[in-house]
Design a protein around this motif. Sequence first.
Motif, PDB file in Angstrom:
ATOM      1  N   GLY A  78       1.230  -1.140   0.111  1.00 40.41           N
ATOM      2  CA  GLY A  78       0.165   0.280   0.299  1.00 40.41           C
ATOM      3  C   GLY A  78       0.680   1.280  -0.057  1.00 40.41           C
ATOM      4  O   GLY A  78       0.473   2.209  -0.678  1.00 40.41           O
ATOM      5  N   ILE A  79       1.947   1.069   0.689  1.00 37.67           N
ATOM      6  CA  ILE A  79       2.671   2.747   0.744  1.00 37.67           C
ATOM      7  C   ILE A  79       3.753   2.577  -0.306  1.00 37.67           C
ATOM      8  O   ILE A  79       3.821   3.437  -1.363  1.00 37.67           O
ATOM      9  CB  ILE A  79       3.833   2.219   1.576  1.00 37.67           C
ATOM     10  N   ALA A  80       3.271   1.626  -1.678  1.00 38.62           N
ATOM     11  CA  ALA A  80       4.228   1.615  -2.371  1.00 38.62           C
ATOM     12  C   ALA A  80       3.415   2.787  -3.202  1.00 38.62           C
ATOM     13  O   ALA A  80       3.270   3.364  -4.535  1.00 38.62           O
ATOM     14  CB  ALA A  80       4.565   0.106  -3.304  1.00 38.62           C
ATOM     15  N   ALA A  81       2.320   1.872  -3.556  1.00 41.40           N
ATOM     16  CA  ALA A  81       0.980   2.287  -4.426  1.00 41.40           C
ATOM     17  C   ALA A  81       0.417   3.760  -4.385  1.00 41.40           C
ATOM     18  O   ALA A  81       0.324   4.822  -4.863  1.00 41.40           O
ATOM     19  CB  ALA A  81      -0.106   0.950  -4.262  1.00 41.40           C
ATOM     20  N   ALA A  82       0.342   3.855  -3.238  1.00 40.38           N
ATOM     21  CA  ALA A  82       0.179   5.507  -2.270  1.00 40.38           C
ATOM     22  C   ALA A  82       0.982   6.535  -2.851  1.00 40.38           C
ATOM     23  O   ALA A  82       0.877   7.880  -3.281  1.00 40.38           O
ATOM     24  CB  ALA A  82      -0.181   5.385  -1.111  1.00 40.38           C
ATOM     25  N   ASN A  83       2.516   5.987  -3.304  1.00 42.94           N
ATOM     26  CA  ASN A  83       3.918   6.768  -3.789  1.00 42.94           C
ATOM     27  C   ASN A  83       3.809   7.157  -4.485  1.00 42.94           C
ATOM     28  O   ASN A  83       5.323   7.445  -5.436  1.00 42.94           O
ATOM     29  CB  ASN A  83       4.323   6.865  -2.703  1.00 42.94           C
ATOM     30  N   GLY A  84       3.572   5.851  -5.879  1.00 44.85           N
ATOM     31  CA  GLY A  84       3.988   5.695  -6.914  1.00 44.85           C
ATOM     32  C   GLY A  84       5.541   5.121  -7.119  1.00 44.85           C
ATOM     33  O   GLY A  84       5.824   5.593  -8.385  1.00 44.85           O
ATOM     34  N   ILE A  85       5.739   4.620  -6.307  1.00 42.00           N
ATOM     35  CA  ILE A  85       7.585   4.549  -6.671  1.00 42.00           C
ATOM     36  C   ILE A  85       7.230   2.737  -6.017  1.00 42.00           C
ATOM     37  O   ILE A  85       6.531   1.773  -4.986  1.00 42.00           O
ATOM     38  CB  ILE A  85       8.050   5.348  -4.385  1.00 42.00           C
ATOM     39  N   GLY A  86       9.203   2.818  -6.563  1.00 42.16           N
ATOM     40  CA  GLY A  86       9.024   1.048  -5.937  1.00 42.16           C
ATOM     41  C   GLY A  86       9.640   1.116  -5.442  1.00 42.16           C
ATOM     42  O   GLY A  86      10.278   1.787  -3.986  1.00 42.16           O
ATOM     43  N   LEU A  87       8.801  -0.067  -4.067  1.00 33.39           N
ATOM     44  CA  LEU A  87       9.846  -0.201  -2.585  1.00 33.39           C
ATOM     45  C   LEU A  87      10.344  -2.433  -2.348  1.00 33.39           C
ATOM     46  O   LEU A  87       9.518  -2.501  -3.124  1.00 33.39           O
ATOM     47  CB  LEU A  87       8.871  -0.477  -2.011  1.00 33.39           C
ATOM     48  N   VAL A  88      11.859  -2.181  -1.741  1.00 36.59           N
ATOM     49  CA  VAL A  88      12.192  -2.886  -1.555  1.00 36.59           C
ATOM     50  C   VAL A  88      11.841  -3.004  -0.180  1.00 36.59           C
ATOM     51  O   VAL A  88      12.614  -2.404   0.733  1.00 36.59           O
ATOM     52  CB  VAL A  88      14.353  -3.159  -1.992  1.00 36.59           C
ATOM     53  N   ALA A  89      11.950  -4.667   0.275  1.00 37.77           N
ATOM     54  CA  ALA A  89      11.195  -4.017   2.005  1.00 37.77           C
ATOM     55  C   ALA A  89      11.591  -5.749   2.592  1.00 37.77           C
ATOM     56  O   ALA A  89      11.710  -6.738   2.008  1.00 37.77           O
ATOM     57  CB  ALA A  89       9.934  -3.757   2.188  1.00 37.77           C
ATOM     58  N   SER A  90      12.183  -5.885   3.652  1.00 39.16           N
ATOM     59  CA  SER A  90      12.423  -6.848   3.901  1.00 39.16           C
ATOM     60  C   SER A  90      11.498  -7.613   5.449  1.00 39.16           C
ATOM     61  O   SER A  90      11.303  -6.641   6.475  1.00 39.16           O
ATOM     62  CB  SER A  90      13.910  -7.583   4.604  1.00 39.16           C
ATOM     63  N   THR A  91      10.636  -8.538   5.242  1.00 37.14           N
ATOM     64  CA  THR A  91      10.140  -8.965   6.535  1.00 37.14           C
ATOM     65  C   THR A  91      10.062 -10.875   6.903  1.00 37.14           C
ATOM     66  O   THR A  91      10.623 -11.109   5.833  1.00 37.14           O
ATOM     67  CB  THR A  91       8.452  -8.867   5.935  1.00 37.14           C
ATOM     68  N   VAL A  92       9.289 -10.948   7.804  1.00 35.86           N
ATOM     69  CA  VAL A  92       8.970 -12.539   8.401  1.00 35.86           C
ATOM     70  C   VAL A  92       8.820 -13.112   7.507  1.00 35.86           C
ATOM     71  O   VAL A  92       7.348 -12.445   7.149  1.00 35.86           O
ATOM     72  CB  VAL A  92       8.541 -12.864   9.706  1.00 35.86           C
ATOM     73  N   GLU A  93       8.161 -14.293   6.929  1.00 29.26           N
ATOM     74  CA  GLU A  93       8.254 -15.306   6.571  1.00 29.26           C
ATOM     75  C   GLU A  93       7.407 -16.618   6.496  1.00 29.26           C
ATOM     76  O   GLU A  93       8.890 -17.051   6.907  1.00 29.26           O
ATOM     77  CB  GLU A  93       8.469 -14.860   4.931  1.00 29.26           C
ATOM     78  N   HIS A  94       6.439 -17.136   6.901  1.00 30.68           N
ATOM     79  CA  HIS A  94       6.556 -17.669   7.703  1.00 30.68           C
ATOM     80  C   HIS A  94       5.400 -19.314   6.864  1.00 30.68           C
ATOM     81  O   HIS A  94       4.863 -18.560   5.730  1.00 30.68           O
ATOM     82  CB  HIS A  94       5.182 -18.159   8.430  1.00 30.68           C
ATOM     83  N   GLU A  95       6.422 -20.520   7.001  1.00 31.09           N
ATOM     84  CA  GLU A  95       5.763 -21.813   5.357  1.00 31.09           C
ATOM     85  C   GLU A  95       5.746 -23.043   6.660  1.00 31.09           C
ATOM     86  O   GLU A  95       6.604 -23.071   6.180  1.00 31.09           O
ATOM     87  CB  GLU A  95       5.842 -21.036   4.025  1.00 31.09           C
ATOM     88  N   GLU A  96       4.653 -23.419   6.385  1.00 31.93           N
ATOM     89  CA  GLU A  96       4.913 -25.281   7.142  1.00 31.93           C
ATOM     90  C   GLU A  96       5.685 -25.108   8.487  1.00 31.93           C
ATOM     91  O   GLU A  96       6.813 -26.490   8.853  1.00 31.93           O
ATOM     92  CB  GLU A  96       5.236 -25.745   6.438  1.00 31.93           C
TER      93      GLU A  96
END
Length: 282
Positions: A78-96
């Motif tokens: 949403g931040i990328a879309a609101a500002n019309g800018i590409g965004l590289v961001a790091s988060t935690v991802e969960h799987e199994e």
Amino acid sequence: MTSGHDVHQAGVLRVGVLQATGLVNSPPQNLQRVANRAREAAQQGAGLLVTPELFSCGYAPSLVHMSDGAAQREQLAGIAAANGIGLVASTVEHEEGRHYISASLFAPDGTELTRYRKQNLFGPAEQQVFTRGQLPPAVVDFAGVRLALGICFDVEFPEFAREAALAGAELLCVPTAVPLRSEESGEANPFDTRLIPSTVVPTRALENQMFIAYANHAGPNFAGLSTIADPYGRRLATAGDGSELILADVDLAVLAQARKDTDYLGSLLSNNPTATTRKGLQ
């Protein structure tokens, strides 16, 4: 700092790098800071903003490994879309039942173009709670630039950056959380971690003939010195110790000239028949 090119010039992508320290387990405050800096970067003509490792939840592996990365990625989109800018961001991802440190590239419309899981986990703190990613980063087209993602410790391995370059990457974006260790800080370990952004990152850019955008957390507990380096090994923009937004232009004409001046990758391919590239190198 910018390199002086017209941001709308074909083959030029203005990149912003955010250096700041994410507050541990405080996504609302951290995401608001990303939103503010994304707006600022866009106002300065940037088409892409790169943020530090696990910035949205804060970098503290044992405390954030259960963080709701999916919710944070939704807000980052949403931040990328609101500002019309590409965004590289790091988060935690969960799987199994497994937890990964991941990085995502969001398009200016909020679409998640690619996601990468950190392959090289740093130290016991990460290794005890996170699982190592198994796949190399994909190379995707972003605003006419072939882009790949890495995360922190990954870039300290020459093989990682070389594989991305041989796969066709022209820009490597690296969310990072390098702690400050130096003789001045009283550490017993004599290795000065400030050498990573100041020396290793420009060297990786030079030897692999690519641009690297490296976003670290700020001091006093982190090494800072976030850097945008070019294929000649020059630091086009470098942060200090504190919170800062730096900008520089990724210019594909400079990349082409660097590869023409010293064709490291072409020489490697011609001298090593087993080396392959997934996309043609210019």
